[in-house]
Write an enzyme that holds these catalytic residues in place. Structure first.
Site, PDB file in Angstrom:
ATOM      1  N   GLY A 378      38.165  37.766  32.433  1.00 44.69           N
ATOM      2  CA  GLY A 378      39.613  37.617  32.445  1.00 44.69           C
ATOM      3  C   GLY A 378      40.080  36.175  32.539  1.00 44.69           C
ATOM      4  O   GLY A 378      39.359  35.222  32.233  1.00 44.69           O
ATOM      5  N   SER A 379      41.310  36.017  33.035  1.00 50.94           N
ATOM      6  CA  SER A 379      42.054  34.752  32.926  1.00 50.94           C
ATOM      7  C   SER A 379      41.527  33.607  33.775  1.00 50.94           C
ATOM      8  O   SER A 379      42.063  32.499  33.705  1.00 50.94           O
ATOM      9  CB  SER A 379      43.524  34.997  33.293  1.00 50.94           C
ATOM     10  OG  SER A 379      44.091  35.938  32.413  1.00 50.94           O
ATOM     11  N   VAL A 380      40.505  33.831  34.568  1.00 50.34           N
ATOM     12  CA  VAL A 380      39.961  32.739  35.375  1.00 50.34           C
ATOM     13  C   VAL A 380      39.441  31.594  34.510  1.00 50.34           C
ATOM     14  O   VAL A 380      39.335  30.450  34.966  1.00 50.34           O
ATOM     15  CB  VAL A 380      38.840  33.234  36.317  1.00 50.34           C
ATOM     16  CG1 VAL A 380      39.388  34.127  37.412  1.00 50.34           C
ATOM     17  CG2 VAL A 380      37.750  33.952  35.529  1.00 50.34           C
TER      18      VAL A 380
END
Length: 705
Positions: A378-380
């Protein structure tokens, strides 16, 4: 005539004796006096392992052992000793194989065994196999094949016990002590064997060692395993170890830290030289080297912190499992790393495993999963996306992109979690804009986006992007001093892949890769090699640490090629995520005294876990990366919760674990500082008290007027 014949015979005999004595006498004398030097290596205990605070983690414990050394005696003599020893000890017979029983039956029933092959068959075999050894081998093979179940059943329990002992006698090298029994040797067995050693040639009583773990199962999978004396050297690596002076029955590290640092932990064997005569009998023995146990490892791991992190993971996993939509949730991972040195402070993973027979579940250690399993995270990864945009010239600090759904002809709309309007690089991180990341990668791929039209792009952009991601440690091995690290999966060059790659929903990464990535951002662009071992030290007689032999120095794998101010933009965005209202992590970290910075992550994925009936079901994976303090980072953290939930009931496990772990780290640090202060004050008071006492004594002893 008779006298003359006798005279001639004696003359020949005297002449022959003269030749033997005069011509060959010295040769025969040297042959009789010939001896052979045989060097025997005796294993020593392995080195110990300590945590970063000097607490012992892996130790050795003594255990009673009974050994046998084959000094070149015959099979019959060994069986005789084994028979005597079997009357004094109990020996488990579970390892005795059918082949062992057949060989033993032949030794004990030579006449019956000989009748298994007829004289006619022997004559036919002798014609077919002229070589005597080959002939005997074929006869023996035929005898083995004809031993019946009834023959084997005739072996009594006592004989099987003798066989089990004899089996140990013959499994080692000549003149090398072989363990006969080292598990469950009672004090009575040890004493009675010691008293009867004069009747048991080759047998000895000694002290062996085993591995003990001060913290139980904590980090056990990472610490690794050591082979038993029964198994000895691993079959697949036996040539490697034999070439390095090991014996076949030596115990060696077979996994992870025990294997990775085998050369350090093994130690220097005790060496004894046996001098044997022509018949193989030992004439004398001489100790060449006393031997020394292996050197000690000081790990980077803080075991108090490790146990606390593991407890948090277990607690949050159980809490999440009590909620709806978490049927497929079964694991979570946390890595804590010093961003300035690469030292791993905690490597924690837990997995819920269900027993198919009982239906009960248990929590198992899965620290290995932090670097041997990979997931879409994901967005990490959006910090890497922004910096890749800077490096390729696709965007620059302050570039504004309007966050509105991307609509490509023939494809479903691609959007952020909500329309964010105009955002720049910093606010795109704060609010986690998917559109900003996708548009950045469009520019790298020379794709001219026009709403509701087809989009052409350069597929070579995937290689460019992944090369830049690798500079952070994403999609490549981190270099940790542990085997079996995985790179992760890389998808093919597709348009959808180009959009999802920038938001962490295409390629897969490990938790350790995320920790290295966020450390690179925290320390200003230096990709540090993570390591588990801090120091190698000489062994001491007690449990104190010995002198330092080697200190593992921080290693910079690469430095990001960045202009001034670029990485500060990402650091600012990460800080806004956790410390400003509206940031995706602010509800958990805003107002924390340790000033955290980080990035949240949510990845829509397909389940590919152990429950095959649910393969390809849609799931959501949760993640978080962060560091603190934001101004001068001392700890970096990566949290990953694969397949966290289905549907809309988000348990927020990533954020709950992240908050509790970061709180625990700084609380533990604060508590230790207080303890050190108290201890220092106590030491000072004691010192002042001793000084005052000395002054009083001096005053009493001074002359009075």
């Amino acid at each position: 005539m008779l006298f003359f014949i006798v005279f001639l015979l004696f003359s020949v005999l005297i002449l022959r004796l003269g030749v033997v004595q005069i011509v060959y006498g010295e040769d025969y004398k040297r042959e009789i006096e010939r001896t052979e030097d045989v060097t025997v290596n005796k294993p020593v205990p392995r080195g110990k392992m300590y945590d970063t605070n000097g607490n012992i983690v892996v130790d050795n414990y003594p255990e009673r052992a009974i050994t046998y050394t084959n000094n070149g005696v015959s099979q019959e003599e060994m069986i005789d000793v084994a028979t005597k020893l079997a009357k004094l000890i109990e020996k488990d017979t579970k390892k005795v194989t059918e082949r062992d029983k057949k060989d033993f039956w032949i030794l004990n029933n030579k006449e019956k065994a000989e009748k298994k092959v007829s004289e006619k068959e022997r004559n036919e075999l002798s014609k077919k196999y002229e070589d005597k050894e080959e002939f005997n081998s074929q006869v023996y093979k035929l005898t083995l094949d004809r031993i019946t179940e009834e023959d084997l059943n005739s072996l009594s329990d006592e004989e099987l016990e003798v066989l089990a002992i004899y089996r140990e006698f013959t499994s080692g090298y000549k003149f090398t002590p072989q363990i006969v029994k080292n598990k469950g040797v009672t004090a009575k067995e040890f004493a009675i064997v010691s008293e009867n050693l004069q009747h048991l040639p080759g047998v000895d009583t000694t002290t062996d060692w085993g591995r003990s773990y001060a913290y139980g199962d904590t980090l056990r999978s990472i610490l690794g395993e050591v082979s038993s004396s029964d198994k000895g050297l691993p079959a697949e690596e036996i040539d490697y170890y034999l070439s390095r002076g090991y014996s076949r029955n030596d115990r060696v590290g077979v996994s992870y830290l025990e294997k990775q640092y085998e050369d350090v932990l093994q130690g220097q064997k005790a060496k004894k030289k046996n001098i044997t005569d022509q018949s193989g009998e030992v004439v004398s023995s001489e100790v060449i080297a006393e031997g020394q146990r292996g050197r000690d490892l000081v790990l980077t791991i803080d075991m108090d912190l490790q146990r606390a992190v593991e407890a948090i993971i277990e607690d949050e996993l159980r809490s999440a499992k009590a909620m709806g939509g978490t049927r497929l949730l079964d694991r979570a991972y946390v890595v804590l790393m010093d961003p300035n040195t690469g030292e791993i402070k905690s490597l924690a993973g837990k997995r819920i495993v269900r027993d198919e027979k009982t239906g009960k579940t248990e929590m198992q250690d899965d620290a290995l999963g932090t670097f041997t399993t990979t997931y879409t995270v994901g967005s990490v990864v959006k910090g890497a996306t922004i910096l890749t945009g800077f490096q390729t010239g696709a965007i620059s600090p302050g570039t504004v992109i309007y966050d509105t759904p991307i609509r490509i002809k023939g494809s479903n709309p691609f959007r952020s979690w909500k329309p964010l309007g105009p955002v720049n690089d910093v606010t795109a991180l704060k609010y986690s804009s998917n559109i900003y990341m996708a548009q950045t990668f469009f520019r790298i791929a020379n794709a001219n986006y026009v709403p509701n039209r087809s989009l052409k792009y350069d597929p070579n952009a995937f290689g460019t992007i992944r090369q830049h991601f690798a500079q952070f440690g994403l999609g490549v091995r981190t270099g940790i001093d542990l085997p079996n690290e995985q790179n992760g999966y890389k998808g093919g060059p597709t348009l959808a892949g180009l959009m999802f790659l920038g938001i962490g929903q295409y390629d897969t990464y490990s938790t350790l890769q995320l920790a290295q990535y966020v450390s690179t951002i925290a320390n200003g662009g230096y990709r540090m090699e993570p390591h588990m071992v801090k120091e190698i030290r000489e062994p001491q007689l007690d449990n104190e640490l010995g002198p330092v032999v080697q200190e593992i120095q921080p290693k910079v794998l690469n430095r990001l090629d960045l202009k001034d101010g670029w990485i500060e933009r990402v650091q600012l965005g990460f800080k806004k995520v956790t410390q400003e209202t509206g940031g995706t992590g602010a509800s958990y970290f805003k107002g924390k005294p340790y000033s955290p910075a980080g990035k949240t992550g949510t990845a829509e994925a397909f389940y590919d876990g152990p429950l095959r009936q649910y393969r390809m079901d849609e799931v959501t994976t949760l993640s978080f990366v962060g560091y603190a303090p934001a101004e001068n980072p001392e700890i970096a953290m990566a949290v990953l919760v694969p397949w966290a939930y289905q549907g809309g009931n988000n348990p927020k496990s990533n954020m709950k674990i992240s908050e509790r772990v970061m709180d625990t780290y700084f609380e533990l640090k604060k508590q230790r500082a207080m303890n050190e202060t108290i201890e220092q004050n106590s030491t000072n008071e004691q010192s002042n008290g001793d000084q005052a006492t000395g002054e009083e004594v001096q005053e009493e002893n001074s002359p009075q007027e």
